[in-house]
Motif scaffolding. Structure first.
Motif, short mmCIF file in Angstrom:
data_model
loop_
_atom_site.label_atom_id
_atom_site.label_comp_id
_atom_site.label_asym_id
_atom_site.label_seq_id
_atom_site.Cartn_x
_atom_site.Cartn_y
_atom_site.Cartn_z
N GLY A 151 -12.85 -5.21 28.75
CA GLY A 151 -11.90 -4.70 29.74
C GLY A 151 -10.57 -4.33 29.11
N TYR A 152 -10.09 -5.18 28.21
CA TYR A 152 -8.83 -4.88 27.53
C TYR A 152 -8.94 -3.61 26.68
N LEU A 153 -10.04 -3.46 25.96
CA LEU A 153 -10.25 -2.28 25.14
C LEU A 153 -10.29 -1.01 25.98
N CYS A 154 -10.86 -1.11 27.18
CA CYS A 154 -10.97 0.06 28.05
C CYS A 154 -9.62 0.55 28.55
N LEU A 155 -8.61 -0.32 28.52
CA LEU A 155 -7.26 0.09 28.94
C LEU A 155 -6.73 1.21 28.07
N ILE A 187 -13.49 8.82 29.92
CA ILE A 187 -14.93 9.09 29.80
C ILE A 187 -15.61 7.94 29.06
N TYR A 188 -15.03 7.54 27.92
CA TYR A 188 -15.61 6.45 27.14
C TYR A 188 -15.50 5.13 27.89
N ALA A 189 -14.37 4.91 28.55
CA ALA A 189 -14.17 3.66 29.29
C ALA A 189 -15.20 3.51 30.41
N ASN A 190 -15.41 4.57 31.17
CA ASN A 190 -16.38 4.50 32.26
C ASN A 190 -17.81 4.44 31.76
N PHE A 191 -18.07 5.03 30.58
CA PHE A 191 -19.39 4.92 29.98
C PHE A 191 -19.68 3.47 29.60
N ILE A 192 -18.68 2.79 29.03
CA ILE A 192 -18.84 1.37 28.69
C ILE A 192 -19.09 0.56 29.95
N PHE A 193 -18.35 0.86 31.01
CA PHE A 193 -18.53 0.13 32.27
C PHE A 193 -19.93 0.37 32.84
N LEU A 194 -20.43 1.59 32.71
CA LEU A 194 -21.78 1.90 33.17
C LEU A 194 -22.82 1.10 32.40
N PHE A 249 -11.50 -0.73 36.85
CA PHE A 249 -12.53 -1.77 36.77
C PHE A 249 -12.15 -2.91 35.83
N VAL A 250 -10.97 -2.85 35.21
CA VAL A 250 -10.57 -3.90 34.26
C VAL A 250 -10.56 -5.29 34.91
N PRO A 251 -9.96 -5.47 36.10
CA PRO A 251 -10.02 -6.80 36.74
C PRO A 251 -11.44 -7.27 37.02
#
Length: 209
Positions: A175-179, A184-191, A111-113
């Motif tokens: 988005g950069y941080l989620c890389l 789990i944390y990355a998708n939680f942020i996206f949610l 989901f970064v892009p």
């Protein structure tokens, strides 16, 4: 099956991003500024990942967009037009496909892009949903874009543009941080961002008249 799904989603992605940048080109300096921010982040992550081809392309695009920005910023002397905005969207959407995120894993980088193109995609969804609700032609020109709605609630032109640029910068940083985060944390942020997006869509569309 994966081959045909790959082609299908590639076409959908390219058409969506191309039109998103065309839709967001509703005021001087907005689309080109958002393009610059997206290019900067792709440039940065291509340096980190060592992808020279994307690095070179982003460098050329960044130089051209910065030069154009001074003439396209409010009040504009040069306009992108449909062909210019769609070209930027097409090229940036293509870069997002070619880029290989060799850090993290697929479940936390897919989901970064989307976050890099957050504002154009937000505007595209807002306009489409709003026009469908009001039974308007989706491709008919109208003053119902995000910028127009911000202006309607009292924000001056330059402040509305800066606010949208700031939103794009914030989402690109997320988005950069989620890389580099656990999936789990990355998708939680996206949610959380998706929830924020839905609330923003409801708020802007409710106050539109």
């Amino acid at each position: 099956l994966d081959f045909w799904l790959n082609i299908l989603f590639t076409i959908i992605w390219i058409v969506t991003i191309t039109n998103a940048f065309n839709f967001i080109d509703s005021i001087d300096g907005l689309a080109i500024g958002l393009s610059i921010l997206s290019i900067v982040f792709f440039l940065f992550i291509s340096i980190i990942s060592g992808q020279a081809a994307i690095l070179n392309l982003c460098s050329i695009l960044l130089g051209g967009c910065i030069g154009l920005y001074f003439f396209n910023a409010y009040p504009a002397r040069i306009f992108l037009g449909d062909s210019g905005a769609q070209t930027l969207g097409f090229v940036l959407g293509s870069i997002a496909i070619v880029f290989d995120p060799n850090t993290g894993n697929q479940s936390s980088t897919w989901f970064v892009p989307i976050l890099f193109f957050y504002v154009p995609l937000f505007d595209l969804i807002l306009v489409i949903v709003s026009r469908i609700r009001r039974k308007k032609n989706i491709y008919q020109a109208s003053r119902d874009h995000t910028f127009h709605r911000l202006s309607q609630i009292g924000l001056p032109v330059q402040e509305a543009v800066l606010l949208m640029h700031g939103a794009s910068l914030t989402m690109s940083m997320a988005g950069y941080l989620c890389l580099n985060l656990d999936f789990i944390y990355a998708n939680f942020i996206f949610l959380l961002i998706l929830i924020f997006t839905v609330l923003g869509l409801i708020k802007l569309d409710r106050n539109y008249y």
